[in-house]
Design a protein around this motif. Structure first.
Motif, PDB file in Angstrom:
ATOM      1  N   TRP A 149      -7.711   8.010  -8.194  1.00  9.66           N
ATOM      2  CA  TRP A 149      -6.671   7.244  -7.527  1.00  9.66           C
ATOM      3  C   TRP A 149      -6.664   7.470  -6.009  1.00  9.66           C
ATOM      4  CZ3 TRP A 149      -3.796   3.319  -9.167  1.00  9.66           C
ATOM      5  CH2 TRP A 149      -2.685   2.961  -8.432  1.00  9.66           C
ATOM      6  N   ALA A 150      -6.775   8.704  -5.581  1.00  5.91           N
ATOM      7  CA  ALA A 150      -6.690   9.021  -4.154  1.00  5.91           C
ATOM      8  C   ALA A 150      -7.810   8.345  -3.350  1.00  5.91           C
ATOM      9  CB  ALA A 150      -6.708  10.538  -3.954  1.00  5.91           C
ATOM     10  N   PRO A 151      -9.097   8.419  -3.758  1.00  2.00           N
ATOM     11  CA  PRO A 151     -10.145   7.715  -2.985  1.00  2.00           C
ATOM     12  C   PRO A 151      -9.969   6.204  -2.966  1.00  2.00           C
ATOM     13  CG  PRO A 151     -11.116   9.382  -4.428  1.00  2.00           C
ATOM     14  CD  PRO A 151      -9.685   9.257  -4.824  1.00  2.00           C
ATOM     15  N   ALA A 152      -9.437   5.643  -4.051  1.00  2.00           N
ATOM     16  CA  ALA A 152      -9.228   4.191  -4.098  1.00  2.00           C
ATOM     17  C   ALA A 152      -8.158   3.762  -3.098  1.00  2.00           C
ATOM     18  CB  ALA A 152      -8.843   3.763  -5.508  1.00  2.00           C
ATOM     19  N   ALA A 206      -8.142  -4.644  -6.837  1.00  2.00           N
ATOM     20  CA  ALA A 206      -8.643  -4.750  -8.206  1.00  2.00           C
ATOM     21  C   ALA A 206      -9.061  -3.383  -8.739  1.00  2.00           C
ATOM     22  CB  ALA A 206      -9.807  -5.729  -8.238  1.00  2.00           C
ATOM     23  N   VAL A 207      -9.663  -2.547  -7.890  1.00  2.52           N
ATOM     24  CA  VAL A 207     -10.085  -1.187  -8.324  1.00  2.52           C
ATOM     25  C   VAL A 207      -8.862  -0.367  -8.713  1.00  2.52           C
ATOM     26  CG1 VAL A 207     -11.113   0.978  -7.528  1.00  2.52           C
ATOM     27  CG2 VAL A 207     -12.204  -1.197  -6.980  1.00  2.52           C
ATOM     28  N   LEU A 208      -7.817  -0.416  -7.898  1.00  4.22           N
ATOM     29  CA  LEU A 208      -6.600   0.360  -8.205  1.00  4.22           C
ATOM     30  C   LEU A 208      -5.954  -0.122  -9.510  1.00  4.22           C
ATOM     31  CD1 LEU A 208      -5.090   0.570  -4.612  1.00  4.22           C
ATOM     32  CD2 LEU A 208      -5.927   2.497  -5.975  1.00  4.22           C
ATOM     33  N   ILE A 250      -7.583   5.277  -0.260  1.00  2.00           N
ATOM     34  CA  ILE A 250      -8.223   5.346   1.064  1.00  2.00           C
ATOM     35  C   ILE A 250      -9.073   4.076   1.322  1.00  2.00           C
ATOM     36  CG2 ILE A 250      -9.900   6.633   2.457  1.00  2.00           C
ATOM     37  CD1 ILE A 250      -8.983   9.197   1.053  1.00  2.00           C
ATOM     38  N   GLY A 251      -9.751   3.638   0.276  1.00  2.00           N
ATOM     39  CA  GLY A 251     -10.552   2.409   0.422  1.00  2.00           C
ATOM     40  C   GLY A 251      -9.688   1.211   0.764  1.00  2.00           C
ATOM     41  N   LEU A 252      -8.519   1.078   0.116  1.00  2.00           N
ATOM     42  CA  LEU A 252      -7.606  -0.020   0.402  1.00  2.00           C
ATOM     43  C   LEU A 252      -7.107   0.049   1.843  1.00  2.00           C
ATOM     44  CD1 LEU A 252      -5.952  -2.482  -0.421  1.00  2.00           C
ATOM     45  CD2 LEU A 252      -4.222  -0.913  -1.388  1.00  2.00           C
ATOM     46  N   GLN A 253      -6.771   1.301   2.309  1.00  2.00           N
ATOM     47  CA  GLN A 253      -6.284   1.454   3.684  1.00  2.00           C
ATOM     48  C   GLN A 253      -7.362   1.039   4.697  1.00  2.00           C
ATOM     49  OE1 GLN A 253      -3.053   2.767   4.992  1.00  2.00           O
ATOM     50  NE2 GLN A 253      -4.074   1.558   6.586  1.00  2.00           N
ATOM     51  N   THR A 254      -8.604   1.377   4.427  1.00  2.00           N
ATOM     52  CA  THR A 254      -9.702   1.030   5.346  1.00  2.00           C
ATOM     53  C   THR A 254      -9.890  -0.489   5.442  1.00  2.00           C
ATOM     54  OG1 THR A 254     -10.827   3.121   4.822  1.00  2.00           O
ATOM     55  CG2 THR A 254     -12.149   1.354   5.822  1.00  2.00           C
ATOM     56  N   ASN A 255      -9.895  -1.155   4.282  1.00  2.31           N
ATOM     57  CA  ASN A 255     -10.071  -2.614   4.281  1.00  2.31           C
ATOM     58  C   ASN A 255      -8.880  -3.321   4.919  1.00  2.31           C
ATOM     59  OD1 ASN A 255     -12.642  -2.662   3.051  1.00  2.31           O
ATOM     60  ND2 ASN A 255     -11.709  -2.464   1.009  1.00  2.31           N
ATOM     61  N   LEU A 256      -7.677  -2.781   4.742  1.00  3.00           N
ATOM     62  CA  LEU A 256      -6.495  -3.383   5.367  1.00  3.00           C
ATOM     63  C   LEU A 256      -6.573  -3.275   6.884  1.00  3.00           C
ATOM     64  CD1 LEU A 256      -3.743  -4.728   5.121  1.00  3.00           C
ATOM     65  CD2 LEU A 256      -2.718  -2.460   4.815  1.00  3.00           C
ATOM     66  N   LEU A 313       0.842  -1.213   0.000  1.00  3.91           N
ATOM     67  CA  LEU A 313       0.000   0.000   0.000  1.00  3.91           C
ATOM     68  C   LEU A 313       0.872   1.257   0.000  1.00  3.91           C
ATOM     69  CD1 LEU A 313      -2.649   1.539   0.249  1.00  3.91           C
ATOM     70  CD2 LEU A 313      -2.566   1.141   2.722  1.00  3.91           C
ATOM     71  N   GLY A 314       1.943   1.226   0.789  1.00  2.00           N
ATOM     72  CA  GLY A 314       2.862   2.381   0.805  1.00  2.00           C
ATOM     73  C   GLY A 314       3.500   2.615  -0.549  1.00  2.00           C
ATOM     74  N   GLN A 315       3.837   1.519  -1.262  1.00  2.00           N
ATOM     75  CA  GLN A 315       4.444   1.660  -2.582  1.00  2.00           C
ATOM     76  C   GLN A 315       3.452   2.295  -3.579  1.00  2.00           C
ATOM     77  OE1 GLN A 315       7.728   0.946  -3.412  1.00  2.00           O
ATOM     78  NE2 GLN A 315       7.860   0.794  -1.178  1.00  2.00           N
ATOM     79  N   LEU A 316       2.207   1.902  -3.476  1.00  2.00           N
ATOM     80  CA  LEU A 316       1.191   2.484  -4.372  1.00  2.00           C
ATOM     81  C   LEU A 316       1.004   3.991  -4.092  1.00  2.00           C
ATOM     82  CD1 LEU A 316      -1.473  -0.387  -4.269  1.00  2.00           C
ATOM     83  CD2 LEU A 316      -0.067   0.279  -6.253  1.00  2.00           C
ATOM     84  N   GLU A 317       1.096   4.384  -2.818  1.00  2.00           N
ATOM     85  CA  GLU A 317       0.928   5.797  -2.448  1.00  2.00           C
ATOM     86  C   GLU A 317       2.095   6.668  -2.918  1.00  2.00           C
ATOM     87  OE1 GLU A 317      -1.718   5.306   1.667  1.00  2.00           O
ATOM     88  OE2 GLU A 317       0.494   5.414   1.757  1.00  2.00           O
TER      89      GLU A 317
END
Length: 265
Positions: free
Chosen positions: A217-220, A255-257, A222-228, A201-205
């Protein structure tokens, strides 16, 4: 004065006054006139006739003193036909006025020669110069230049897509490992896989995101961080069903990202 007609041989002129030895009176050749003047110093020829002044009034009124020499006019004597009733004190004031007038005239001529200017040296020496006020500086307003919006950085779309694809694929791989571990009833591998997903996740950010997909990209992320975060909590709880549900949420965010990355231009 006597109305007796004196000898016609006596010429007209100024003679000692029969009533005042300090005055002269004018004899017109036929009779005494009313014109008088201060007595002048008599020449030697007239001095011989001076005793006539002390003679009785009747003798003085009869005729002027008989002497051949013409009288010497006094500098203060009035001319024939003029009125001279002025006293000696008044004449003194006239003389003083004439002297003062002469001095003023001489002073005026001196000023004219000097250019009519009065040197202001004495005034300059005594005058006190007023202190000059020091003007207080007025602070000037500092106008901050308006920063122009920075031009968007040029992003390598291909590099972004490659990075997004790799990191989302790593997340999927970690999730597959967690499925295996969960089936085997393991615990420690679930924790390590959750940490690896956090790293991805950090690499994607950290990727430079193209402008074309930045709003998505930015909201997606946030969604990944919440699910993690939900997955991390589930792993701590140890419930397999809860862990499996949290893993499905993380996989969907990845998958969204990945889909957004493929649409970058």
């Amino acid at each position: 004065m006597s109305s007796t007609t004196p000898p016609s041989a006596t010429p007209a002129g100024w003679y000692p006054d029969y009533s005042d030895p300090t005055q002269q009176r004018y004899w017109d050749g036929a009779a005494w006139t009313t014109h008088t003047a201060p007595a002048a110093v008599m020449p030697p020829q007239q001095a011989a006739t001076a005793p006539l002044v002390n003679q009785p009034l009747q003798l003085q009124k009869s005729a002027p003193p008989a002497f051949a020499a013409a009288p010497v006019p006094s500098p203060y004597a009035a001319q024939p036909g003029t009125t001279s009733g002025m006293s000696g004190k008044a004449k003194g004031w006239i003389i003083a006025g004439a002297v003062v007038g002469s001095l003023l005239l001489v002073g005026g001529v001196s000023n004219a020669i000097n250019g009519g200017r009065t040197e202001p040296v004495a005034i300059a020496q005594t005058a006190t110069q007023a202190p000059t006020a020091t003007p207080t500086p007025v602070p000037t307003a500092t106008v901050e230049p308006i920063a122009e919006p920075a031009a968007p950085a040029v992003v390598d779309v291909a590099a972004f897509q490659a990075g997004a694809s790799k990191h989302t694929a790593d997340i999927d791989k970690d999730l597959d490992d967690m499925v295996t571990t969960l089936a085997e009833g393991g615990t420690w591998r679930l924790i390590s896989n959750t940490a690896e997903i956090s790293f991805n996740l950090g690499q994607l950010e950290s990727l430079d995101v193209p402008v074309s997909i930045a709003a998505e990209w930015a909201p997606a992320l946030i969604g990944l961080q919440t699910n993690l975060d939900t997955l991390t909590t589930a792993v701590s709880g140890g419930d397999p069903a809860t862990i499996q549900g949290a893993m499905d949420g993380v996989r969907a965010s990845a998958a969204v990202l990945r889909d957004i990355g493929t649409r970058a231009v």
